[in-house]
Motif scaffolding. Structure first.
Motif, mmCIF file in Angstrom:
data_model
loop_
_atom_site.group_PDB
_atom_site.id
_atom_site.type_symbol
_atom_site.label_atom_id
_atom_site.label_comp_id
_atom_site.label_asym_id
_atom_site.label_seq_id
_atom_site.Cartn_x
_atom_site.Cartn_y
_atom_site.Cartn_z
ATOM 1 N N PRO A 102 123.216 35.993 41.977
ATOM 2 C CA PRO A 102 123.052 34.397 42.696
ATOM 3 C C PRO A 102 123.823 33.304 42.549
ATOM 4 O O PRO A 102 123.850 32.843 43.331
ATOM 5 C CB PRO A 102 121.395 33.933 41.719
ATOM 6 N N VAL A 103 124.753 33.514 41.971
ATOM 7 C CA VAL A 103 126.251 32.732 41.855
ATOM 8 C C VAL A 103 126.648 32.353 42.849
ATOM 9 O O VAL A 103 126.974 31.689 43.864
ATOM 10 C CB VAL A 103 126.279 32.282 40.131
ATOM 11 N N SER A 104 127.082 33.966 42.678
ATOM 12 C CA SER A 104 127.916 34.294 44.458
ATOM 13 C C SER A 104 127.551 33.824 45.557
ATOM 14 O O SER A 104 128.227 34.113 46.480
ATOM 15 C CB SER A 104 129.316 35.260 44.169
ATOM 16 N N ALA A 105 126.172 34.469 46.022
ATOM 17 C CA ALA A 105 125.273 34.509 47.174
ATOM 18 C C ALA A 105 125.088 33.104 47.336
ATOM 19 O O ALA A 105 125.292 32.528 48.156
ATOM 20 C CB ALA A 105 123.741 34.998 46.847
ATOM 21 N N GLU A 106 124.555 32.181 46.688
ATOM 22 C CA GLU A 106 124.605 30.819 47.076
ATOM 23 C C GLU A 106 125.577 29.935 47.271
ATOM 24 O O GLU A 106 125.832 29.415 48.127
ATOM 25 C CB GLU A 106 124.133 30.270 44.931
ATOM 26 N N LYS A 107 127.153 30.203 46.511
ATOM 27 C CA LYS A 107 128.210 29.805 47.089
ATOM 28 C C LYS A 107 128.963 29.971 48.288
ATOM 29 O O LYS A 107 129.231 29.306 49.131
ATOM 30 C CB LYS A 107 129.474 29.990 45.863
ATOM 31 N N THR A 108 128.385 31.781 48.541
ATOM 32 C CA THR A 108 128.743 32.051 49.943
ATOM 33 C C THR A 108 127.734 31.543 51.219
ATOM 34 O O THR A 108 128.300 31.136 52.415
ATOM 35 C CB THR A 108 128.342 33.671 50.240
ATOM 36 N N VAL A 109 126.177 31.020 50.809
ATOM 37 C CA VAL A 109 125.623 30.834 51.597
ATOM 38 C C VAL A 109 125.917 28.831 52.314
ATOM 39 O O VAL A 109 126.660 28.409 53.392
ATOM 40 C CB VAL A 109 124.272 30.442 51.063
ATOM 41 N N ILE A 110 126.549 28.516 51.400
ATOM 42 C CA ILE A 110 127.087 27.445 50.805
ATOM 43 C C ILE A 110 128.563 26.836 51.957
ATOM 44 O O ILE A 110 128.496 26.549 53.339
ATOM 45 C CB ILE A 110 127.148 26.431 50.107
ATOM 46 N N ALA A 111 129.555 28.102 51.677
ATOM 47 C CA ALA A 111 130.555 27.963 51.948
ATOM 48 C C ALA A 111 130.498 28.443 53.930
ATOM 49 O O ALA A 111 130.884 27.828 54.235
ATOM 50 C CB ALA A 111 130.926 28.853 51.392
ATOM 51 N N ASN A 112 129.752 29.475 54.052
ATOM 52 C CA ASN A 112 129.400 29.649 55.553
ATOM 53 C C ASN A 112 128.803 28.671 56.189
ATOM 54 O O ASN A 112 128.986 28.753 57.481
ATOM 55 C CB ASN A 112 128.221 30.763 55.455
ATOM 56 N N SER A 113 127.964 27.551 55.551
ATOM 57 C CA SER A 113 126.944 26.361 56.579
ATOM 58 C C SER A 113 128.472 25.845 56.372
ATOM 59 O O SER A 113 128.090 25.046 58.425
ATOM 60 C CB SER A 113 126.270 26.279 55.460
ATOM 61 N N LEU A 114 128.931 25.318 55.916
ATOM 62 C CA LEU A 114 129.773 23.884 56.071
ATOM 63 C C LEU A 114 131.146 25.407 56.719
ATOM 64 O O LEU A 114 131.433 24.045 57.882
ATOM 65 C CB LEU A 114 130.922 24.199 54.635
ATOM 66 N N SER A 115 131.439 25.955 56.848
ATOM 67 C CA SER A 115 132.231 26.330 58.167
ATOM 68 C C SER A 115 131.758 26.562 59.202
ATOM 69 O O SER A 115 132.897 26.110 60.302
ATOM 70 C CB SER A 115 132.929 29.033 58.070
ATOM 71 N N ARG A 116 130.827 26.601 59.588
ATOM 72 C CA ARG A 116 130.419 26.509 60.892
ATOM 73 C C ARG A 116 130.346 25.053 61.149
ATOM 74 O O ARG A 116 131.010 25.097 62.723
ATOM 75 C CB ARG A 116 128.205 26.773 61.050
ATOM 76 N N ILE A 117 129.750 24.372 60.251
ATOM 77 C CA ILE A 117 130.063 22.469 61.151
ATOM 78 C C ILE A 117 131.317 22.539 61.018
ATOM 79 O O ILE A 117 131.912 21.530 61.974
ATOM 80 C CB ILE A 117 129.694 21.701 59.832
ATOM 81 N N LEU A 118 132.846 22.852 59.880
ATOM 82 C CA LEU A 118 133.861 22.882 60.413
ATOM 83 C C LEU A 118 134.192 23.589 61.091
ATOM 84 O O LEU A 118 134.993 22.457 62.069
ATOM 85 C CB LEU A 118 135.070 23.071 59.665
ATOM 86 N N GLY A 119 134.132 23.991 61.898
ATOM 87 C CA GLY A 119 134.763 25.182 62.668
ATOM 88 C C GLY A 119 134.270 24.601 63.934
ATOM 89 O O GLY A 119 134.990 24.739 64.913
ATOM 90 N N GLU A 120 133.100 24.624 64.634
ATOM 91 C CA GLU A 120 132.236 23.618 65.486
ATOM 92 C C GLU A 120 133.135 22.456 65.810
ATOM 93 O O GLU A 120 133.458 21.977 66.939
ATOM 94 C CB GLU A 120 131.188 23.295 65.191
ATOM 95 N N TYR A 121 133.109 21.124 64.562
ATOM 96 C CA TYR A 121 133.755 19.773 65.327
ATOM 97 C C TYR A 121 135.320 20.581 65.178
ATOM 98 O O TYR A 121 135.886 19.832 66.141
ATOM 99 C CB TYR A 121 134.335 19.393 63.705
ATOM 100 N N LEU A 122 136.402 21.245 64.952
ATOM 101 C CA LEU A 122 137.964 21.262 65.417
ATOM 102 C C LEU A 122 137.721 22.165 66.580
ATOM 103 O O LEU A 122 138.664 21.828 67.324
ATOM 104 C CB LEU A 122 137.928 22.424 64.313
ATOM 105 N N ARG A 123 136.559 23.120 66.910
ATOM 106 C CA ARG A 123 136.376 22.936 68.514
ATOM 107 C C ARG A 123 136.728 22.379 69.258
ATOM 108 O O ARG A 123 136.981 22.376 70.745
ATOM 109 C CB ARG A 123 135.882 25.014 68.613
ATOM 110 N N LEU A 124 135.930 21.535 68.936
ATOM 111 C CA LEU A 124 136.095 20.773 70.099
ATOM 112 C C LEU A 124 136.358 19.666 70.297
ATOM 113 O O LEU A 124 136.634 18.916 70.787
ATOM 114 C CB LEU A 124 134.230 19.830 69.471
ATOM 115 N N LEU A 125 137.174 19.400 69.194
ATOM 116 C CA LEU A 125 138.912 18.332 68.945
ATOM 117 C C LEU A 125 139.544 19.191 69.466
ATOM 118 O O LEU A 125 140.530 18.759 69.880
ATOM 119 C CB LEU A 125 138.857 18.018 66.807
ATOM 120 N N GLY A 126 139.615 20.789 70.213
ATOM 121 C CA GLY A 126 141.052 20.986 70.251
ATOM 122 C C GLY A 126 141.614 21.683 69.585
ATOM 123 O O GLY A 126 142.833 22.155 69.419
#
Length: 211
Positions: A102-126
């Motif tokens: 459960p610890v690894s699964a939770e960390k992966t879910v949080i990291a994936n959520s953060l990745s989606r947000i950061l990725g979206e903003y970086l792509r919008l910024l070119g």
């Protein structure tokens, strides 16, 4: 959960059965063994944390506000349930390797959520978003390690720890942006549009012109 809160992370099956008002054989009708019970408790704790974090990933605000909200929710949860946190992270209760961590699964879910947000903003910024998964998993690992240390030491307030971590996280993001010639005020609402990007670029150009 009541037994963990009362007896701490070293709770035993006898304690859990007594708190539930049943015998241990009755507990084993619901869980195959101690490891099965450990996984169930870990999944309950992970879902509790994610119920608090999920809405925050989608709230608007400045970079500093968004970073601090996520940090405060995480640290507030482990501060509220310190024994549950230790029970799950230390894994002492499980008497065999568990089929799901459960610890690894939770960390992966949080990291994936953060990745989606950061990725979206970086792509919008070119900008290149290829490193967002590395950054996100690194940030999650740092925050968890800092939380472990803080729960054991309690040498600073939750607010101070939030300030330190928010500063570290923002400066890492700011460094990536500045390397691409972009300067963003971490205390201003982050609303990305074509016009907004032109304003940022113009501000950078003016700063360069005036030394």
């Amino acid at each position: 959960m009541r037994a963990i809160g009362k007896h701490g992370a070293d709770v035993g099956m006898d304690d859990i059965a007594a708190e539930a008002g049943v015998s241990k054989p009755v507990l084993y009708r619901h869980f195959n063994d101690k490891s099965d019970l450990y996984v169930a408790v870990g999944e309950w704790g992970a879902e509790l944390l994610m119920r608090r974090l999920r809405p925050l990933f989608h709230e608007n605000g400045s970079p500093n506000q968004r970073i601090r909200r996520l940090l405060d929710a995480y640290l507030g949860t482990i501060e509220q349930y310190p024994e549950l946190y230790r029970f799950v992270v230390q894994r002492n209760f499980a008497d065999r390797p568990v089929h799901s961590d459960p610890v690894s699964a939770e960390k992966t879910v949080i990291a994936n959520s953060l990745s989606r947000i950061l990725g979206e903003y970086l792509r919008l910024l070119g900008l290149d978003s290829g490193g967002v998964e590395v950054w996100s998993h690194g940030v999650v690992g740092m925050v968890q390690a800092s939380g472990d240390w803080w729960l054991d030491r309690q040498s600073m307030s939750r607010s101070d720890l939030t300030d330190y971590l928010a500063q570290i996280i923002w400066h890492a993001i700011d460094g990536v942006l500045r390397s691409a010639g972009l300067v963003i005020d971490p205390d201003e609402p982050l609303e990305i549009s074509d016009q907004g990007l032109r304003v940022v670029a113009e501000a950078e150009e003016q700063e360069a012109e005036h030394g």
